[in-house]
Write an enzyme that holds these catalytic residues in place. Sequence first.
Site, PDB file in Angstrom:
ATOM      1  N   LYS A   1      25.940  25.151  27.129  1.00 43.86           N
ATOM      2  CA  LYS A   1      26.078  23.754  27.562  1.00 43.86           C
ATOM      3  C   LYS A   1      27.338  23.599  28.412  1.00 43.86           C
ATOM      4  O   LYS A   1      27.323  22.917  29.437  1.00 43.86           O
ATOM      5  CB  LYS A   1      26.147  22.831  26.336  1.00 43.86           C
ATOM      6  CG  LYS A   1      24.897  22.914  25.478  1.00 43.86           C
ATOM      7  CD  LYS A   1      25.104  22.345  24.080  1.00 43.86           C
ATOM      8  CE  LYS A   1      23.968  22.809  23.163  1.00 43.86           C
ATOM      9  NZ  LYS A   1      24.251  22.566  21.742  1.00 43.86           N
TER      10      LYS A   1
ATOM     11  N   LYS B   1      34.047  32.192  13.471  1.00 46.31           N
ATOM     12  CA  LYS B   1      34.164  31.554  14.786  1.00 46.31           C
ATOM     13  C   LYS B   1      35.629  31.460  15.228  1.00 46.31           C
ATOM     14  O   LYS B   1      35.936  31.117  16.354  1.00 46.31           O
ATOM     15  CB  LYS B   1      33.523  30.171  14.777  1.00 46.31           C
ATOM     16  CG  LYS B   1      31.996  30.208  14.609  1.00 46.31           C
ATOM     17  CD  LYS B   1      31.407  28.807  14.658  1.00 46.31           C
ATOM     18  CE  LYS B   1      29.939  28.729  14.268  1.00 46.31           C
ATOM     19  NZ  LYS B   1      29.007  29.105  15.339  1.00 46.31           N
TER      20      LYS B   1
ATOM     21  N   THR C   1      25.077  28.664  21.351  1.00 42.15           N
ATOM     22  CA  THR C   1      24.400  27.878  22.383  1.00 42.15           C
ATOM     23  C   THR C   1      25.353  26.863  23.006  1.00 42.15           C
ATOM     24  O   THR C   1      25.105  26.382  24.114  1.00 42.15           O
ATOM     25  CB  THR C   1      23.196  27.121  21.796  1.00 42.15           C
ATOM     26  OG1 THR C   1      23.606  26.533  20.562  1.00 42.15           O
ATOM     27  CG2 THR C   1      22.036  28.047  21.539  1.00 42.15           C
TER      28      THR C   1
ATOM     29  N   HIS D   1      18.305  33.566  12.542  1.00 44.01           N
ATOM     30  CA  HIS D   1      19.487  32.985  13.197  1.00 44.01           C
ATOM     31  C   HIS D   1      20.768  33.454  12.534  1.00 44.01           C
ATOM     32  O   HIS D   1      21.785  32.769  12.591  1.00 44.01           O
ATOM     33  CB  HIS D   1      19.450  31.459  13.141  1.00 44.01           C
ATOM     34  CG  HIS D   1      18.276  30.865  13.859  1.00 44.01           C
ATOM     35  ND1 HIS D   1      18.319  30.472  15.167  1.00 44.01           N
ATOM     36  CD2 HIS D   1      17.013  30.625  13.439  1.00 44.01           C
ATOM     37  CE1 HIS D   1      17.134  29.989  15.531  1.00 44.01           C
ATOM     38  NE2 HIS D   1      16.319  30.075  14.493  1.00 44.01           N
TER      39      HIS D   1
ATOM     40  N   LYS E   1      32.570  23.247  17.504  1.00 47.92           N
ATOM     41  CA  LYS E   1      31.436  23.889  16.823  1.00 47.92           C
ATOM     42  C   LYS E   1      31.703  23.795  15.331  1.00 47.92           C
ATOM     43  O   LYS E   1      32.779  23.374  14.919  1.00 47.92           O
ATOM     44  CB  LYS E   1      31.295  25.348  17.254  1.00 47.92           C
ATOM     45  CG  LYS E   1      32.632  26.119  17.318  1.00 47.92           C
ATOM     46  CD  LYS E   1      32.440  27.542  17.828  1.00 47.92           C
ATOM     47  CE  LYS E   1      32.520  27.674  19.327  1.00 47.92           C
ATOM     48  NZ  LYS E   1      31.406  28.376  19.892  1.00 47.92           N
ATOM     49  N   ARG E   2      30.727  24.196  14.495  1.00 46.45           N
ATOM     50  CA  ARG E   2      30.989  24.221  13.059  1.00 46.45           C
ATOM     51  C   ARG E   2      32.224  25.077  12.780  1.00 46.45           C
ATOM     52  O   ARG E   2      32.474  26.058  13.481  1.00 46.45           O
ATOM     53  CB  ARG E   2      29.779  24.781  12.295  1.00 46.45           C
ATOM     54  CG  ARG E   2      28.636  23.794  12.141  1.00 46.45           C
ATOM     55  CD  ARG E   2      29.015  22.551  11.365  1.00 46.45           C
ATOM     56  NE  ARG E   2      29.088  22.810   9.938  1.00 46.45           N
ATOM     57  CZ  ARG E   2      28.159  22.425   9.051  1.00 46.45           C
ATOM     58  NH1 ARG E   2      27.104  21.752   9.433  1.00 46.45           N
ATOM     59  NH2 ARG E   2      28.311  22.698   7.765  1.00 46.45           N
TER      60      ARG E   2
END
Length: 829
Positions: free
Chosen positions: A680, A571, A676, A373, A565-566
């Site tokens: 969603k 990111k 992911t 991952h 998100k984290r």
Amino acid sequence: ESGERRGKAERLFRLMDGFRRNDPVSLQKDILDHVEFTVARSRFNFDDFEAYQALSHSIRDRLIERWHDTQQYFKRKDPKRLYFLSLEFLMGRSLSNSVINLGIRDNCADALNQLGFEFEVVAEQEGDGALGNGGLARLSACQMDSLATMDFPAWGYGLRYQYGLFRQVIFDGFQYEQPDYWLNFGNPWEIERVHVSYAVKFYGNVEEELLNGEKCKVWVPGEMVEAVAYDNPIPGYGTRNTINLRLWAAKPSDQHDMESFNTGDYINAVINRQGAETISSVLYPDDRSYQGKELRLKQQYFFVSASLQDIIRRFKDSHSNFDEFPDKVALQLNDTHPSLAIPEVMRILVDEEHLEWSRAWGIVCKLFSLTSHTVLPEGLEKVPVDLLGSLLPRHLQIIYDINFFFMEDLKKHFGLDYDRLSRMSIVEEGAVKSIRMANLSIVCCHTVNGVSRVHLELLKTRVFKDFYELWPQKFQFKTNGVTQRRWIVVSNPSLCSLISKWLGTEAWIRDVDLLLGLREHAANADLQQEWNMVRRVNKMRLAEYIETMSGIKVSPDAMFDVQTKRIHEYKRQLLNLLGIIHRYDCIKNMNMNERRKVVPRVCIIGGKAAPGYEIAKKIIKLCHAVGEKINNDSDVGDLLKLVFIPDYNVSVAELVIPGSDLSQHISTAGHEPSGTGSMKFLMNGCLLLATADGSTIEIIEEIGEDNMFTFGAKVHEVPALREKGSALTAPLQFARVVRMVRDGYFGFKDYFKSLCDALDGNGDFYLLGHDFGSYLEAQAEADKAFVDREKWTRMSILSTAGSGRFSSDRTIGEYAEKTWGIEPCRCPF
Ligand code: 4GP
């Protein structure tokens, strides 16, 4: 004939259900019984929380019936089973999910209603099961749902942490971490199995013994801890199958440390024994960085050892020949965290079952598959040899032996290419000699999976290049997916009904490709109107939540632009913030006329930073500092708001995602293995603003570039851009917004200095400067589309319609066929 069989099965089914009936009256009776006898409150006087407890116990009873039937059926059929080993599961709440999968949501709501309670309110009483960090952990939960729904004979194994992921509390704009003692109020979803327990050994030394004239190794442990099973039934949707997630808790062992009890120091001996429980006490909150800590290693081995003892016991119940083991067992390693399972199986086969090394190795190599991952080298686990050798002396020897044979093979294959040998070796020489868990896993696993197509490319060409050259056939990818049961049916019930109405069936909940059928209605004015109604109500719900959490009033007319998100540099929450500052700056410099044309936005950011990750924490503070300024600026009013949602977790996501218009997935290309969250949002008809990274690349292919907003450097361009440095390509606006932060426009000048320094010229590793221009263009496109309601709604419907490929049902189907070799085993009644 099959009709007859079905008739019989249905009769039996009804009989079985006679056990616990699901009509509202029977449910009420059960709830009251549990109020009285389990919760021990009077049935004439109980509150929402007690109603939640009683309802949950009533549901649990039903899960247990199905669980028993399923396990018995598996036992009788004895199919090959999948064991999913993961150190993290982010399950979220269980009540709504369970009643929906059991098909009794409406009956439960009726039952509660008649008792004077509301289902939604009761369901809100449940805390989140947060036994994991981020994507990897939530993926495990989605995959468990798909495994159950698709009738696969699967078990999940993990750790029952007493403290889940920390609670994020924001004070003065800074993140503070508080322990999440999630078991404080009991957990009705688990079943404690006091009799399913195994001794797990640690420390000690390895001795040699003679057995039938042959020397063999015996590990004499220095400490023993007991692993006790807690079972969490996982119901499938539209099936009786209910599989098991077995989590281990550490307890002091009876066999532990007899010595200290003989010395007379009774009190201290008892206190020392309690120390055993710390093994399963706390989840490590860092995703993607590993520090080689002893407790972490202990957790890994503890869970691996208990799980394997359990798996082997089950195998031995009906088999005696270990050559059959790989025909009956597939072991999935969810990242390398459980990779000690490899030397552990070798140890059991060689030392305890007395199989010869090469026969044992042949068996082990058919058992394991790995899913990676990560793409970052620092995300690869390494364990210092000293630590491993002291905690697990026999395993270290076994790993050395595995490495010895592997090196011999390599020499045959590549000759004496020492650079290559040292890169591929399981043992890393260096200042701290360590074991590379990824190398160990790849050497032994028959399949190494990436989590998106581009992730596999990166594994092949960068992270595991040498291994790919040796064993190309081992490398595969299975693009991640999420479960539509949780992410549409549970979290967005009105969208769920609307979809079923327009498709004329609920079958898409099991057969998600049917969502494609929405495409033909995407331009239908009636659907569009109903679609917008549903979305608006969800936005109002979110607006209400925001106001309660933060006191900030936001208008549901604005575009809700979300990034949750984290928090990670890659990111690029910082890119989002700089974009918001730019927007603010523009509004400030507009005249009244120009301001009237601005599309109002509510920017929402949420996510936790690892406790030791300073830069991520500064990004959270910057978000608050910028929000403070913007939200209180009367020039701006409703045109722009910036909200930070604290303590983002699964249940908050269930509220945020359905209420979003636009969501951002803007990692530097080549850094997000999959992602992911995007899936969603997509399922819920939220438009994506994204870079071509991870699974987004496949989302673009599926729904078409016209239906989302894309920008930024591509994966293959990133290395060269980094070489050049982005000083030359960053637009002027970028320098301007960074300067605003640097000059203290939002306060905390010194504190933010290092954030700004990292963006300067050649230091801009994540290419914020380079991507800033195209990011602003994509944002402008989103504004333009938002005011064209027909177009936006069509894009939204097409997003949901194209999301079927990103269901975990598809992912699990691929794993079952291509990696695990398992078949459905559907419990008939
Ligand atoms: C995450 C990846 O960062 C994310 O791209 C992916 O979608 C997810 O795993 C599931 O595969 N990794 C982690 C982690 O959560 O802890 O390494």
